[in-house]
Motif scaffolding. Structure first.
Motif, PDB file in Angstrom:
ATOM      1  N   PHE A 127      -0.251  -3.114 -12.287  1.00  0.00           N
ATOM      2  CA  PHE A 127      -0.766  -4.483 -12.190  1.00  0.00           C
ATOM      3  C   PHE A 127       0.371  -5.436 -12.557  1.00  0.00           C
ATOM      4  O   PHE A 127       0.533  -5.807 -13.711  1.00  0.00           O
ATOM      5  CB  PHE A 127      -1.956  -4.677 -13.128  1.00  0.00           C
ATOM      6  N   PRO A 128       1.189  -5.818 -11.577  1.00  0.00           N
ATOM      7  CA  PRO A 128       2.299  -6.736 -11.874  1.00  0.00           C
ATOM      8  C   PRO A 128       1.799  -8.032 -12.491  1.00  0.00           C
ATOM      9  O   PRO A 128       0.707  -8.508 -12.190  1.00  0.00           O
ATOM     10  CB  PRO A 128       2.925  -6.980 -10.492  1.00  0.00           C
ATOM     11  N   ALA A 129       2.606  -8.625 -13.336  1.00  0.00           N
ATOM     12  CA  ALA A 129       2.202  -9.810 -14.090  1.00  0.00           C
ATOM     13  C   ALA A 129       1.853 -10.992 -13.202  1.00  0.00           C
ATOM     14  O   ALA A 129       0.981 -11.796 -13.545  1.00  0.00           O
ATOM     15  CB  ALA A 129       3.304 -10.193 -15.066  1.00  0.00           C
ATOM     16  N   ASP A 130       2.517 -11.119 -12.059  1.00  0.00           N
ATOM     17  CA  ASP A 130       2.291 -12.286 -11.218  1.00  0.00           C
ATOM     18  C   ASP A 130       1.574 -11.946  -9.918  1.00  0.00           C
ATOM     19  O   ASP A 130       1.643 -12.687  -8.946  1.00  0.00           O
ATOM     20  CB  ASP A 130       3.611 -12.978 -10.888  1.00  0.00           C
ATOM     21  N   ALA A 131       0.846 -10.821  -9.905  1.00  0.00           N
ATOM     22  CA  ALA A 131       0.107 -10.412  -8.714  1.00  0.00           C
ATOM     23  C   ALA A 131      -1.368 -10.756  -8.866  1.00  0.00           C
ATOM     24  O   ALA A 131      -1.899 -10.779  -9.979  1.00  0.00           O
ATOM     25  CB  ALA A 131       0.262  -8.909  -8.493  1.00  0.00           C
ATOM     26  N   PRO A 132      -2.070 -11.016  -7.743  1.00  0.00           N
ATOM     27  CA  PRO A 132      -3.493 -11.325  -7.825  1.00  0.00           C
ATOM     28  C   PRO A 132      -4.364 -10.115  -8.123  1.00  0.00           C
ATOM     29  O   PRO A 132      -5.538 -10.264  -8.469  1.00  0.00           O
ATOM     30  CB  PRO A 132      -3.811 -11.889  -6.432  1.00  0.00           C
ATOM     31  N   GLY A 133      -3.829  -8.902  -7.993  1.00  0.00           N
ATOM     32  CA  GLY A 133      -4.620  -7.713  -8.259  1.00  0.00           C
ATOM     33  C   GLY A 133      -3.746  -6.507  -8.499  1.00  0.00           C
ATOM     34  O   GLY A 133      -2.527  -6.538  -8.323  1.00  0.00           O
ATOM     35  N   ALA A 134      -4.399  -5.413  -8.915  1.00  0.00           N
ATOM     36  CA  ALA A 134      -3.696  -4.175  -9.216  1.00  0.00           C
ATOM     37  C   ALA A 134      -3.652  -3.276  -7.987  1.00  0.00           C
ATOM     38  O   ALA A 134      -4.463  -3.410  -7.068  1.00  0.00           O
ATOM     39  CB  ALA A 134      -4.395  -3.450 -10.360  1.00  0.00           C
ATOM     40  N   ILE A 135      -2.707  -2.342  -7.957  1.00  0.00           N
ATOM     41  CA  ILE A 135      -2.565  -1.424  -6.826  1.00  0.00           C
ATOM     42  C   ILE A 135      -2.308  -0.017  -7.355  1.00  0.00           C
ATOM     43  O   ILE A 135      -1.750   0.172  -8.437  1.00  0.00           O
ATOM     44  CB  ILE A 135      -1.418  -1.842  -5.893  1.00  0.00           C
ATOM     45  N   PRO A 136      -2.727   1.020  -6.584  1.00  0.00           N
ATOM     46  CA  PRO A 136      -2.467   2.402  -7.002  1.00  0.00           C
ATOM     47  C   PRO A 136      -1.022   2.784  -6.751  1.00  0.00           C
ATOM     48  O   PRO A 136      -0.367   2.256  -5.856  1.00  0.00           O
ATOM     49  CB  PRO A 136      -3.416   3.209  -6.117  1.00  0.00           C
ATOM     50  N   VAL A 137      -0.531   3.717  -7.555  1.00  0.00           N
ATOM     51  CA  VAL A 137       0.832   4.228  -7.415  1.00  0.00           C
ATOM     52  C   VAL A 137       0.743   5.696  -7.025  1.00  0.00           C
ATOM     53  O   VAL A 137       0.047   6.479  -7.688  1.00  0.00           O
ATOM     54  CB  VAL A 137       1.624   4.073  -8.726  1.00  0.00           C
ATOM     55  N   HIS A 138       1.439   6.062  -5.954  1.00  0.00           N
ATOM     56  CA  HIS A 138       1.389   7.443  -5.480  1.00  0.00           C
ATOM     57  C   HIS A 138       2.792   8.026  -5.380  1.00  0.00           C
ATOM     58  O   HIS A 138       3.654   7.484  -4.680  1.00  0.00           O
ATOM     59  CB  HIS A 138       0.698   7.518  -4.112  1.00  0.00           C
ATOM     60  N   THR A 139       3.001   9.112  -6.082  1.00  0.00           N
ATOM     61  CA  THR A 139       4.186   9.955  -5.924  1.00  0.00           C
ATOM     62  C   THR A 139       3.684  11.393  -5.883  1.00  0.00           C
ATOM     63  O   THR A 139       2.498  11.658  -6.111  1.00  0.00           O
ATOM     64  CB  THR A 139       5.173   9.775  -7.085  1.00  0.00           C
ATOM     65  N   ASP A 140       4.569  12.323  -5.595  1.00  0.00           N
ATOM     66  CA  ASP A 140       4.146  13.713  -5.472  1.00  0.00           C
ATOM     67  C   ASP A 140       3.471  14.218  -6.746  1.00  0.00           C
ATOM     68  O   ASP A 140       2.541  15.037  -6.676  1.00  0.00           O
ATOM     69  CB  ASP A 140       5.349  14.603  -5.144  1.00  0.00           C
ATOM     70  N   ASP A 141       3.913  13.723  -7.890  1.00  0.00           N
ATOM     71  CA  ASP A 141       3.365  14.232  -9.149  1.00  0.00           C
ATOM     72  C   ASP A 141       2.216  13.382  -9.690  1.00  0.00           C
ATOM     73  O   ASP A 141       1.602  13.748 -10.690  1.00  0.00           O
ATOM     74  CB  ASP A 141       4.468  14.333 -10.212  1.00  0.00           C
ATOM     75  N   LEU A 142       1.903  12.249  -9.040  1.00  0.00           N
ATOM     76  CA  LEU A 142       0.850  11.372  -9.548  1.00  0.00           C
ATOM     77  C   LEU A 142      -0.423  11.379  -8.712  1.00  0.00           C
ATOM     78  O   LEU A 142      -1.503  11.081  -9.219  1.00  0.00           O
ATOM     79  CB  LEU A 142       1.368   9.927  -9.642  1.00  0.00           C
ATOM     80  N   THR A 143      -0.330  11.701  -7.441  1.00  0.00           N
ATOM     81  CA  THR A 143      -1.500  11.626  -6.565  1.00  0.00           C
ATOM     82  C   THR A 143      -2.578  12.596  -7.026  1.00  0.00           C
ATOM     83  O   THR A 143      -2.323  13.786  -7.219  1.00  0.00           O
ATOM     84  CB  THR A 143      -1.097  11.943  -5.108  1.00  0.00           C
ATOM     85  N   VAL A 144      -3.794  12.072  -7.187  1.00  0.00           N
ATOM     86  CA  VAL A 144      -4.905  12.875  -7.706  1.00  0.00           C
ATOM     87  C   VAL A 144      -5.278  13.972  -6.723  1.00  0.00           C
ATOM     88  O   VAL A 144      -5.525  15.119  -7.110  1.00  0.00           O
ATOM     89  CB  VAL A 144      -6.129  11.976  -7.997  1.00  0.00           C
TER      90      VAL A 144
END
Length: 579
Positions: A60-77
């Motif tokens: 959730f960047p400080a100056d963004a209107p909303g949060a976004i998911p982060v996907h990498t090989d080791d993070l994707t559910v």
């Protein structure tokens, strides 16, 4: 005088008579601190990275209107949808969200008072939950490649959402359920309309049908281009579409819908900038009001899915302009507005993986067959055709340019014309990658290097984690025989310059989705000049808030509205550098 609540209820009636135009969210009190939201999203704070209850990493960047998911090989559910039951586990809301309802309900009702409707908020809809768990590209390609598993996963998420909304209505007693799910970009659906209907229409009919059966108003947020499915949205029970981007041609939609949906939005994110002046915001809002208010069933608002622009002065100027509009005298606008720029009906049935063979595929023209298989995403067939072409003495370079690249270019033209959608692009890109790897031993010059027409470094600018558009441009550039160095997202201006110098790139391609990050592109141009490479590098810019006028303002070289046109412009620049 009608209260904001009464005006809102009038707008829902086919022949309602609201006394004035509402000011954005003034008729809604959005309850964001109920026990479920606190449990699911309580750790989601600006300027932070966290993990939600499903296990998805959220930025959730400080100056963004909303949060976004982060996907990498080791993070994707859920990296493999064929085994989704092993990794996807919905949070148990009935067990975890039992306390605090009475106090929350009393406080929310008090805040709403008699003049506002109490809205229960539900973020991360069915489609969004899929790509939060799997990644955006994997989700869209899985709709083609693993439809049975996707149907089961979507049913699982739908059952969860139904349990969620039942718990929310039982305990909060809201007047409105405000649910989020984005189904497209600013100018196209993410998938073919028939694909959306096949996978998401009936789950949402269940969801919104239940909400309506409990006596609640159904509001759906999607700041997307949804013209091809707008009739479906009304059919499944949505009463208000919030987040309607101006690209949807709101006046034409009003004419078409005849009050079947209230359209809330029209004020795009491009105006939400720190440097936007009062005059600029007021002029923009005034044009929106004049165009859209006469058609009725319209609430002007910023297209974000929650009240409040990123920069507070924007809301003030919007509301002041609406007040001034309400103070005037308005008559119905004649003649009626034109039809939407694009048809409200889909152009063609959804593409499928199995397509009957053409004469070309039967051997009359192998390169045409290669192009067709690439365009259709038929990887197994494509690899066999490439083998056959090589065995018949067709050069690897001809197979690449006359087959693979032609297929990608044809698909790109269909994408630009909304005859093809993101899943087809992604599947074709996978085909292109596999076939290029097959051709690689044959695609070399005397020095053992694959022949390309040029090179580009590409990235999403600093402060912006959105990479879908950037990834599509990368696909199309590679499909056009341009070597691409992907710098990822949140890329500093200095990194663009360093990569361009290190790899001797002909093109720097910068993408942005957030208006708050647009100025990073200006810095890339400035640094290119300061570092002495400006004369030899072409700087391309793109993304939802970017326009040709912004490109000209910052002295970049090329702006294009979509991935396919970006690739065409890049090829043109590389093959005709004098331009």
């Amino acid at each position: 005088m009608q209260t904001p609540k009464e005006i809102f209820l009038e707008l829902l009636k086919p022949n309602g008579r609201p006394e004035r135009v509402l000011k954005q969210y003034e008729a809604l009190y959005m309850c964001l601190n109920d026990p479920i939201n606190t449990y699911l999203r309580g750790n989601r704070r600006r300027g932070s990275v966290s993990r939600d209850r499903w296990g998805t990493t959220i930025s959730f960047p400080a100056d963004a209107p909303g949060a976004i998911p982060v996907h990498t090989d080791d993070l994707t559910v859920c990296p493999d949808v064929t085994h989704w039951e092993e990794t996807v586990h919905a949070p148990d809301l009935a067990v975890s969200c039992t306390a605090g309802w009475e106090d929350c309900r009393a406080a929310a009702r008090s805040a709403a008072g008699e003049e506002k409707l109490l809205a229960g908020f539900m973020g991360t809809g069915i489609f969004e939950q899929c790509h939060f768990l799997m990644g955006f590209e994997n989700t869209l390609t899985a709709l083609y490649e693993h439809p049975d598993e996707m149907h089961r996963l979507i049913d699982y998420i739908t059952d969860y959402r139904l349990g969620y909304v039942k718990l929310l209505i039982d305990n909060l007693h809201p007047d409105v359920i405000f649910s989020h799910d984005d189904w497209g970009t600013k100018d196209a659906l993410f998938m073919h309309p028939d694909m959306w209907r096949a996978f998401f229409k009936e789950p949402y009919r269940r969801f919104y049908g239940y909400i309506r059966s409990r006596g609640c108003i159904a509001i759906h947020h999607a700041d997307s281009y949804l013209v091809p499915i707008v009739d479906d949205m009304a059919e499944i029970g949505i009463q208000v579409w919030q987040g309607v981007l101006p690209e949807n041609d709101i006046p034409a939609l009003q004419r078409h819908l005849q009050g079947k949906l209230v359209l809330m939005g029209g004020i795009g994110a491009a105006i939400d900038r720190s440097d936007a002046t009062a005059g600029e915001v007021c002029d923009y809002t005034r044009r929106t009001l004049r165009a859209c208010c006469p058609g009725g069933h319209f609430i002007p608002s910023i297209t974000y899915g929650l009240p409040g622009a990123v920069y507070s002065h924007i809301d003030r100027y919007i509301d002041e302009t609406i007040d001034a509009y309400n103070a005037g005298v308005h008559l119905p606008a004649f003649p009626l507005p034109p039809e939407p720029r694009r048809s409200l009906a889909p152009r063609a049935s959804a593409p499928t993986a199995a397509v009957s063979e053409t004469p070309a595929e039967q051997g009359e023209d192998l390169l045409a067959a290669v192009a067709a298989a690439t365009k259709r995403g038929q990887q197994k067939k494509l690899l066999a055709l490439v083998d056959k072409a090589l065995s018949r003495g067709i050069s690897a370079q001809d197979i690449l340019s006359g087959g693979l690249i032609k297929g990608m270019n044809d698909l790109g033209e269909d994408f630009s014309a909304s005859r093809a959608f993101v899943p087809e692009m992604l599947m074709a890109a996978r085909c292109m990658s596999a076939a290029t790897a097959q051709l690689k031993p044959h695609l070399v010059d005397g020095g053992g290097v694959r022949r390309t027409i040029g090179s580009a470094c590409i990235g999403t600018v600093r402060g912006d984690m959105h990479d879908i558009g950037k990834n599509l441009v990368k696909i199309m550039l590679e499909g056009s025989n341009i070597e691409v160095y992907d710098l990822g997202a949140d890329v500093a201006p200095e990194t663009f310059i360093q990569a361009a110098r290190e790899h001797h790139c002909d093109i720097i391609a910068c993408s942005a989705l957030l208006t708050t990050t647009m100025q990073q592109m200006r810095r890339v141009v400035e640094l290119a000049r300061e570092s002495g490479i400006r004369d030899r590098v072409c700087i391309m810019v793109g993304g939802a808030p970017i326009s040709q006028s912004f490109c000209d303002e910052i002295h970049a070289d090329l702006y294009t509205p979509d991935a396919a046109s970006a690739a065409r412009a890049a090829v043109d620049r590389l093959t005709h550098p004098a331009k």
